[in-house]
Design a protein around this motif. Sequence first.
Motif, PDB file in Angstrom:
ATOM      1  N   LEU A  84       0.779  -1.109  -0.037  1.00  0.00           N
ATOM      2  CA  LEU A  84      -0.004  -0.145   0.002  1.00  0.00           C
ATOM      3  C   LEU A  84       0.974   1.169  -0.108  1.00  0.00           C
ATOM      4  CD1 LEU A  84      -3.228   0.796   0.053  1.00  0.00           C
ATOM      5  CD2 LEU A  84      -2.860   1.161   2.540  1.00  0.00           C
ATOM      6  N   PHE A  85       1.953   1.209  -1.029  1.00  0.00           N
ATOM      7  CA  PHE A  85       2.834   2.488  -1.272  1.00  0.00           C
ATOM      8  C   PHE A  85       3.622   2.767   0.180  1.00  0.00           C
ATOM      9  CE2 PHE A  85      -1.633   2.919  -2.738  1.00  0.00           C
ATOM     10  CZ  PHE A  85      -1.534   2.243  -4.200  1.00  0.00           C
ATOM     11  N   ASN A 188      -5.246  -2.112   3.032  1.00  0.00           N
ATOM     12  CA  ASN A 188      -5.885  -1.220   3.951  1.00  0.00           C
ATOM     13  C   ASN A 188      -6.195  -1.360   5.478  1.00  0.00           C
ATOM     14  OD1 ASN A 188      -6.642   1.764   3.806  1.00  0.00           O
ATOM     15  ND2 ASN A 188      -6.820   1.271   1.732  1.00  0.00           N
ATOM     16  N   ASP A 265      -3.567   5.604  -3.309  1.00  0.00           N
ATOM     17  CA  ASP A 265      -2.289   5.572  -4.158  1.00  0.00           C
ATOM     18  C   ASP A 265      -2.221   7.071  -4.693  1.00  0.00           C
ATOM     19  OD1 ASP A 265      -0.742   5.387  -6.376  1.00  0.00           O
ATOM     20  OD2 ASP A 265      -1.770   3.993  -7.472  1.00  0.00           O
ATOM     21  N   LYS A 267      -0.486   8.254  -6.670  1.00  0.00           N
ATOM     22  CA  LYS A 267      -0.251   8.413  -8.245  1.00  0.00           C
ATOM     23  C   LYS A 267      -1.531   8.174  -8.850  1.00  0.00           C
ATOM     24  CE  LYS A 267       4.819   8.105  -7.969  1.00  0.00           C
ATOM     25  NZ  LYS A 267       5.860   7.142  -8.576  1.00  0.00           N
ATOM     26  N   ALA A 268      -2.448   7.771  -8.289  1.00  0.00           N
ATOM     27  CA  ALA A 268      -3.712   7.346  -9.059  1.00  0.00           C
ATOM     28  C   ALA A 268      -4.347   8.391  -9.880  1.00  0.00           C
ATOM     29  CB  ALA A 268      -4.889   6.575  -8.038  1.00  0.00           C
ATOM     30  N   VAL A 313       1.484   8.483   1.417  1.00  0.00           N
ATOM     31  CA  VAL A 313       0.092   8.167   0.729  1.00  0.00           C
ATOM     32  C   VAL A 313      -0.820   9.500   0.688  1.00  0.00           C
ATOM     33  CG1 VAL A 313       0.211   5.532   1.018  1.00  0.00           C
ATOM     34  CG2 VAL A 313      -0.780   7.187   2.684  1.00  0.00           C
TER      35      VAL A 313
END
Length: 342
Positions: A84-85, A188, A265, A267-268, A313
């Motif tokens: 999760l990043f 998550n 995310d 970068k989503a 995040v």
Amino acid sequence: SVIFILLMMGVFVKNLQKPAELVTEEYRPLKLPFEPNQVMKIKIKKGAAGPPQEARAREGTTQDPAARSTELVKDKEQWKVATLFNARADHEKIKDLLTELHQAKGELRAKGKELFSDFGIGEEGTFHLLFQDAAGFPVLDLILGNKKANGSVFIRQKDSEDIYLTEANLFNAIGIYGNPGEEEPDSNYWAATELIPVDPAKIRGIEIERFFPDGKKILTVGLAKDPQEKKWKYTQEPVPFALDSEKVIQFLNTIQGARAQKALDPKAQDYGFSKPTWQMKLGLEDGQEIVVRAAELDSKTRAYPVQVSTEPVVFQVAEYTLKNLDVDDSKFFVDNPFNVEI
């Protein structure tokens, strides 16, 4: 009469028989061979149990890209959710899982691969928990069966054919609360939800700004703690009423208690942080600064995307949570500033 007697005998014999999963083959207590303080990495995967033990020990070469998995990594004293990043992980949840396993009690129920399907503890559709040390070698390699027996769970070590039944609350400890055959690992679940992980006692300055669509902004809160007098003061003048330091302390507790709904995310998408709607800066006693910035409210989720300068995040924060942080100087005015007697 003879037929009736034979039927009654059949029912009696049937009632004496137990399902395979409820029969104890021989009494042997469960004792998992691992020490929690050795664990530096945790992998939770749904599906096949993975490649041979020797291959799993080689870092970065064994992860099945198609696997439904969660990976937790301890970096110095901080646990992170690698899947999760690298979000901050909830240390209490990890501690609870390790404690639950270390204290797990149970007994042997069966032995042999041919019985794996009876207990739902084969390779497919089961939960595979791999605990590794700092060098990447397995500390504990465990499979949880997807069948529940009166609230208990069947487990076996990866390279063993011995099947144990334990009352340890292992599914809840990994965030599986429904049918384990249908649910999957959720990264998550392990993310820490504290929006601003800082000790309130270390905060020495607070600035809050609101932004308008035309790009203009206004400073709504400016506070600093005097290092000599150790009292909070306004940093912008003039302010019409005196400041109540107890109200500042209460607000610091509100900051500490603020929770995100989940991690996103970074970068989503373009969340719009280049044109924020709200921003808070916290100055710390060591000279560092934490910047918390909110983009536009999402009308569907009724939540704000929030960026914290110390976090990798983006957080989804409920509308009401941000409203509790979006205050102005009047939040800290003393009660009854005119000393009016009622």
